[in-house]
Each structure stands twice: as structure tokens, then as C-alpha cells.
Design a protein around this motif. Structure first.
Motif, PDB file in Angstrom:
ATOM      1  N   ILE A 126       0.674  -1.065   0.006  1.00 12.23           N
ATOM      2  CA  ILE A 126       0.073  -0.137  -0.113  1.00 12.23           C
ATOM      3  C   ILE A 126       0.832   1.356  -0.109  1.00 12.23           C
ATOM      4  N   PHE A 127       0.387   2.170  -0.882  1.00  8.09           N
ATOM      5  CA  PHE A 127       1.066   3.423  -0.957  1.00  8.09           C
ATOM      6  C   PHE A 127       0.079   4.633  -0.575  1.00  8.09           C
ATOM      7  N   ILE A 128       0.252   5.593   0.234  1.00  4.94           N
ATOM      8  CA  ILE A 128      -0.576   6.514   0.734  1.00  4.94           C
ATOM      9  C   ILE A 128       0.081   7.962   0.530  1.00  4.94           C
ATOM     10  N   THR A 129      -0.918   8.804   0.103  1.00  9.53           N
ATOM     11  CA  THR A 129      -0.264  10.250   0.316  1.00  9.53           C
ATOM     12  C   THR A 129      -1.390  10.999   0.981  1.00  9.53           C
ATOM     13  N   GLY A 130      -0.892  12.154   1.534  1.00 12.05           N
ATOM     14  CA  GLY A 130      -1.779  13.238   2.211  1.00 12.05           C
ATOM     15  C   GLY A 130      -1.245  14.499   2.361  1.00 12.05           C
ATOM     16  N   SER A 131      -2.065  15.493   2.266  1.00 12.82           N
ATOM     17  CA  SER A 131      -1.571  16.858   2.584  1.00 12.82           C
ATOM     18  C   SER A 131      -1.682  17.566   3.967  1.00 12.82           C
ATOM     19  N   ASN A 132      -1.701  16.553   5.070  1.00 14.40           N
ATOM     20  CA  ASN A 132      -1.923  17.079   6.172  1.00 14.40           C
ATOM     21  C   ASN A 132      -1.030  16.293   7.243  1.00 14.40           C
ATOM     22  N   ALA A 133      -0.162  16.910   7.893  1.00 16.83           N
ATOM     23  CA  ALA A 133       0.616  16.124   8.882  1.00 16.83           C
ATOM     24  C   ALA A 133       0.058  15.751  10.066  1.00 16.83           C
ATOM     25  N   HIS A 134      -1.182  15.926  10.149  1.00 17.38           N
ATOM     26  CA  HIS A 134      -2.006  15.169  11.257  1.00 17.38           C
ATOM     27  C   HIS A 134      -2.192  13.682  11.124  1.00 17.38           C
ATOM     28  N   MET A 135      -1.912  13.053   9.771  1.00 20.01           N
ATOM     29  CA  MET A 135      -1.821  11.827   9.362  1.00 20.01           C
ATOM     30  C   MET A 135      -0.625  11.212  10.175  1.00 20.01           C
ATOM     31  N   LEU A 136       0.296  11.853  10.694  1.00 20.31           N
ATOM     32  CA  LEU A 136       1.422  11.354  11.338  1.00 20.31           C
ATOM     33  C   LEU A 136       1.295  11.574  12.974  1.00 20.31           C
ATOM     34  N   SER A 137       0.193  11.919  13.200  1.00 20.98           N
ATOM     35  CA  SER A 137      -0.161  12.126  14.647  1.00 20.98           C
ATOM     36  C   SER A 137      -0.025  10.863  15.489  1.00 20.98           C
ATOM     37  N   ARG A 138       0.164  10.922  16.832  1.00 23.09           N
ATOM     38  CA  ARG A 138       0.456   9.795  17.652  1.00 23.09           C
ATOM     39  C   ARG A 138      -0.560   8.859  17.755  1.00 23.09           C
ATOM     40  N   GLU A 139      -1.761   9.252  17.614  1.00 25.79           N
ATOM     41  CA  GLU A 139      -2.937   8.605  17.503  1.00 25.79           C
ATOM     42  C   GLU A 139      -3.213   7.711  16.047  1.00 25.79           C
ATOM     43  N   ILE A 140      -2.743   8.283  15.021  1.00 24.42           N
ATOM     44  CA  ILE A 140      -2.908   7.621  13.777  1.00 24.42           C
ATOM     45  C   ILE A 140      -1.481   6.621  13.667  1.00 24.42           C
ATOM     46  N   ALA A 141      -0.399   7.049  14.185  1.00 29.65           N
ATOM     47  CA  ALA A 141       0.883   6.220  13.831  1.00 29.65           C
ATOM     48  C   ALA A 141       0.654   4.922  14.810  1.00 29.65           C
ATOM     49  N   SER A 142      -0.191   4.986  15.992  1.00 35.14           N
ATOM     50  CA  SER A 142      -0.444   3.810  17.008  1.00 35.14           C
ATOM     51  C   SER A 142      -1.356   2.903  16.086  1.00 35.14           C
ATOM     52  N   THR A 143      -2.466   3.478  15.356  1.00 36.17           N
ATOM     53  CA  THR A 143      -3.286   2.505  14.575  1.00 36.17           C
ATOM     54  C   THR A 143      -2.820   1.891  13.483  1.00 36.17           C
ATOM     55  N   LEU A 144      -1.707   2.563  12.819  1.00 35.06           N
ATOM     56  CA  LEU A 144      -0.928   2.011  11.576  1.00 35.06           C
ATOM     57  C   LEU A 144      -0.046   0.921  12.224  1.00 35.06           C
ATOM     58  N   GLY A 145       0.388   1.142  13.359  1.00 35.35           N
ATOM     59  CA  GLY A 145       1.099  -0.035  14.158  1.00 35.35           C
ATOM     60  C   GLY A 145       2.573  -0.395  13.592  1.00 35.35           C
ATOM     61  N   GLY A 146       3.177   0.759  12.947  1.00 35.10           N
ATOM     62  CA  GLY A 146       4.409   0.652  12.512  1.00 35.10           C
ATOM     63  C   GLY A 146       4.531  -0.224  10.964  1.00 35.10           C
ATOM     64  N   ARG A 147       3.242  -0.416  10.479  1.00 38.85           N
ATOM     65  CA  ARG A 147       3.238  -1.101   9.193  1.00 38.85           C
ATOM     66  C   ARG A 147       3.546  -0.188   7.860  1.00 38.85           C
ATOM     67  N   PHE A 148       3.835   1.238   8.326  1.00 38.31           N
ATOM     68  CA  PHE A 148       4.330   2.206   7.087  1.00 38.31           C
ATOM     69  C   PHE A 148       5.481   2.827   7.353  1.00 38.31           C
ATOM     70  N   LEU A 149       6.335   3.206   6.328  1.00 37.06           N
ATOM     71  CA  LEU A 149       7.380   4.260   6.134  1.00 37.06           C
ATOM     72  C   LEU A 149       6.702   5.391   5.857  1.00 37.06           C
ATOM     73  N   ILE A 150       7.381   6.478   6.558  1.00 41.04           N
ATOM     74  CA  ILE A 150       6.917   7.786   6.159  1.00 41.04           C
ATOM     75  C   ILE A 150       7.844   8.581   5.171  1.00 41.04           C
ATOM     76  N   GLN A 151       7.320   9.081   4.295  1.00 41.94           N
ATOM     77  CA  GLN A 151       8.636   9.756   3.175  1.00 41.94           C
ATOM     78  C   GLN A 151       7.740  11.026   3.133  1.00 41.94           C
ATOM     79  N   GLU A 152       8.551  12.200   3.356  1.00 39.37           N
ATOM     80  CA  GLU A 152       7.990  13.524   3.172  1.00 39.37           C
ATOM     81  C   GLU A 152       8.418  14.040   1.708  1.00 39.37           C
ATOM     82  N   ILE A 153       7.688  14.651   1.123  1.00 44.24           N
ATOM     83  CA  ILE A 153       7.644  14.909  -0.393  1.00 44.24           C
ATOM     84  C   ILE A 153       7.806  16.577  -0.547  1.00 44.24           C
ATOM     85  N   TRP A 154       9.014  17.049  -0.881  1.00 45.40           N
ATOM     86  CA  TRP A 154       9.255  18.405  -0.657  1.00 45.40           C
ATOM     87  C   TRP A 154       8.904  19.185  -2.077  1.00 45.40           C
TER      88      TRP A 154
END
Length: 420
Positions: A126-154
Motif C-alpha cells: 500500500i502507498f498513501i499520500t496526504g497533505s496533512n501532517a495530522h496523518m502522522l499524529s501519535r494516535e494515527i501512528a499507533s493505529t498504523l502500528g508501524g506498518r508504514f514508512l513515512i516519506q516527506e515530499i518537498w
């Protein structure tokens, strides 16, 4: 939500992605990883997905393995989390492959993270994009359970911008006519930033204004249910005015109240966090402050020079420092500070023993002495491996005792850092 609509989107995207022409950008993707791509709107997150899909096709994958859904497609903007399973169901009715799944701008669906986690738990890519850093909040990171790598696109770096303009630098570009081309092409990048969609527009300012309004209203005002639009737009302007200067929340409150806006400090702090979530602004703390103090007195910068420049008159000095801040944040992340205790230095990176002053030009003797003196004083009690003064187009070096101070033009410094 009707599955036939989702199927139409899947088929259209397959055809579109197969034929779109892209400028290749540098990105490393682990072949076993699931990814979340984040960044400001129009930075190129979707095109990074397209680029990777084309790479997969070149490696022998079939286009029909690709399940790509853009959640900003008006046909599915009302989709709810309980309907997300229809995406997989619709694909299965079309193809017998195990899909590689691309979910673009999925932050528009509340609760999306539970769907993504289930797919990852099932062993899907799975590959996911989003324009909101809330996607990386502690609550969401906990739900994702370390299953995803985070890549910031500049936004595009300067070297990527040069390639877009058809200039590929040779090994000895600095000693060739290419140097003049680099300096000539710096102008638009300096004033209008690195958001690639703006490059082809004659009226770049109009395009950037439209983007800023989209970020402000869609990603902040509407998403956060802001009722006082005047105060939040005024705060953005004040942050742009104060680029280069440490600014306390209390001072921002006083400025806004002086303009007739009634607002408390907690609300201002919340607004600042919303700007960061939308990748509109970022903050740099004073290295010498305590951890609690670092949240109180900060310097604020914008993720792209083009958006910052919408608010400025005589913008050169602020745009130069903002561009340096962007590059330093990209390279050093949370290890970036300014330094203010007995001496004021624009940027300090303790992990690299690096200090940087920013000065648009060094012609004025008083300016020259001030910038040099700050670096000399800092080096006396925080020994530096590298001391820089970044200018728009001046270059020199000087040695004071055991310290070498490099005066480097912004275009040369950016290209050096792009190669790191």
C-alpha cells in the motif's frame, strides 16, 4: 457509493498513468515497504506515485495490477470509512491480480487509518499520500502500528528545477558557461519557489494565490472548523512579516489585538499547529532555550518561497533566509536551531557543528562585520566544523585564527546540498 464508479476511476487511472510523461525525481523505495507520502499540496506526492508505478511497469509488472484511487475525485468525495472496502471489491470484479494499492489524498476520509492498517495486516502493498501532517499524529501512528514508512515530499530542489528547465550540469559546470545559466535561472526559483505546477504559468503569482487559498480554506479553515477567518489570515501575514525574527506567541497576540482582533494565546498556538499540519509553515527553536522555552519563542518560516512572497514587499532578505531554512530543514530535520545567547546566529546545527549567517549582500562594512563577528563569537565557545555566510551572489573566504568563514552564494550552496 456504487462500485461501477470506483471501477471507472481505476480503469481511467491505469490508462492515464501508463501514458503520462514525468520528470524523474530522486526517491528510494524499499521493495517490501508500505509508504505514507506527506507534504504540502502540489509538492508532487501524486507524481511520485506515478513515477514509482512506471518503475514497476518497467520491471515487468502489469498495469492491471495497479489499483489507484484519488480521493479528491468529485465522484467519491462523499465516501465514508465503512465504504472503503468497496475499493477492493470493485477491483476484484475487474481483475484476478493481487493489486498494488495506491490511495491518493486519503486524509479526506475520516478513519482511513483503520482501513489502511487492515490492508497491511493482510499482507498487501500500500502507498498513501496526504497533505496533512495530522496523518502522522501519535494516535494515527499507533493505529498504523508501524506498518508504514513515512516519506516527506518537498517542492522541487534547485537542481531539480534546473533539470526541469533543461539544464543538466556537467562535472565542471562552475568553470563553464553553465554557471551563467545557473545564476540566470535562480531568479524565478528564488521568488516563486519550487512547486512544479507553477513553472509553466506566465502568472505564477495568480497560481500560487489560488494554491494558498486552497490550503488555507480546505486544509485549515474548513477542516478545523475555524470561525474567525480574519484572525487566521492576519496571523499568516504577521508570520510572513516576522520571518528572520524570533517571535513569541504573546507578541503575536499583542500584534493581532492591536489590529482589533480579540484572540487568546491558546488559540494562536492552535493556529500555528494547524499551519504546520498543512505544511504551510514550520518553526525553528533557539538552541540555548530550555525545552519548554523552545515552544514559546520561535522563528517561523514557510515551506515554499513562492507562497511566502505573496505577502512581502521588498522581499529579498526574507526570501533568502527562508530558502536557507527550507534546505536546512530538509537535510537536518529536528536538529535545526537558531542560536541566541550573548550572540545571535541565524542557524545552528549542533550535530554537524555548523553555523550559518544569512545576508543578502555584504557590501556594507557594518553588515559584514556584524555577520563575521557573530560566527567568531560562537566558535569561541562552541567550536564549529563549518562557518558559513550565505549571500545571494557573493563569494569569498577568510580565516580568523583557527576558523575559516566561507561566504557562499545561495545558488552554489543549494547545488552542493542537493548532491548530499
Amino acid at each position: 457509493m456504487e462500485k461501477n464508479i470506483i471501477q471507472e476511476i481505476i480503469l481511467w487511472q491505469q490508462d492515464f498513468i501508463r501514458n503520462i510523461k514525468l520528470q524523474k525525481r530522486n526517491i528510494a523505495i524499499d521493495p517490501a515497504g508500505n509508504y505514507v507520502f506527506v507534504g504540502i499540496r502540489r509538492a508532487g506526492k501524486t507524481y511520485m506515485l506515478y513515477q514509482y508505478i512506471q518503475q514497476l511497469l518497467n520491471e515487468g509488472h502489469d498495469i492491471h495490477e495497479i489499483l489507484f484511487i484519488n480521493f479528491e475525485d468529485e465522484r467519491i468525495t462523499d465516501i465514508k470509512k465503512e465504504d472503503l472496502h468497496l475499493v477492493i471489491d470493485a477491483y476484484r470484479e475487474l481483475f484476478a491480480y493481487e493489486p498494488i494499492i495506491f490511495l491518493d489524498e486519503i486524509q479526506n476520509v475520516d478513519g482511513w487509518e483503520h482501513f489502511a492498517r487492515r490492508l497491511a495486516d493482510e499482507g498487501r502493498r500500500i502507498f498513501i499520500t496526504g497533505s496533512n501532517a495530522h496523518m502522522l499524529s501519535r494516535e494515527i501512528a499507533s493505529t498504523l502500528g508501524g506498518r508504514f514508512l513515512i516519506q516527506e515530499i518537498w517542492p522541487f530542489s534547485f537542481s531539480e528545477y534546473l533539470k526541469y528547465k533543461g539544464l543538466t550540469l556537467n562535472e565542471h559546470w562552475y568553470l563553464s558557461p553553465q554557471k551563467a545559466d545557473v545564476i540566470r535561472l535562480l531568479g524565478d526559483y528564488f521568488y516563486f519557489g519550487g512547486l512544479a505546477e507553477s513553472f509553466s504559468f506566465i502568472d505564477k503569482r495568480l497560481w500560487l494565490t489560488s494554491l494558498y487559498q486552497k490550503v488555507l480554506y480546505s486544509d485549515i479553515v474548513i477542516r478545523k472548523n475555524i470561525r474567525n477567518e480574519r484572525s487566521i489570515t492576519l496571523l499568516i501575514r504577521k508570520l510572513a512579516d516576522s520571518v528572520m525574527q524570533p517571535t513569541a506567541v504573546k507578541r503575536l497576540q499583542n500584534i493581532l489585538q492591536g489590529d482589533g482582533t480579540s484572540i487568546n494565546r491558546n488559540t494562536i498556538s492552535a493556529y500555528l499547529s494547524y499551519f504546520k499540519e498543512a505544511f504551510l509553515c514550520f518553526s525553528v527553536s533557539n538552541f540555548t532555550d530550555t525545552i519548554p522555552q523552545r515552544e514559546v519563542m520561535q522563528k517561523h518560516y514557510f515551506y515554499d518561497n513562492g507562497i511566502l512572497n505573496l505577502f512581502l514587499i521588498n522581499p529579498e532578505s526574507k526570501l533568502l533566509e527562508n530558502l536557507v531554512a527550507i534546505y536546512l530543514l530538509r537535510n537536518y530535520g529536528n536538529n535545526l536551531y537558531y542560536y541566541n545567547r550573548n550572540v545571535e546566529v541565524d542557524f545552528y546545527v549542533p550535530s554537524a557543528s555548523l553555523a550559518i549567517q544569512v545576508s543578502y549582500q555584504m557590501i556594507n562594512q557594518e553588515t559584514r562585520e556584524r555577520e563575521i563577528s557573530a560566527l567568531v563569537k560562537l566558535h569561541a565557545f562552541k567550536p564549529l566544523q563549518r562557518s558559513l555566510i550565505i549571500t545571494y551572489n557573493e563569494e569569498n573566504s577568510l580565516t580568523i585564527g583557527n576558523q575559516t568563514i566561507e561566504i557562499v552564494p545561495i545558488w552554489k550552496w543549494m547545488l552542493e546540498n542537493d548532491s548530499l
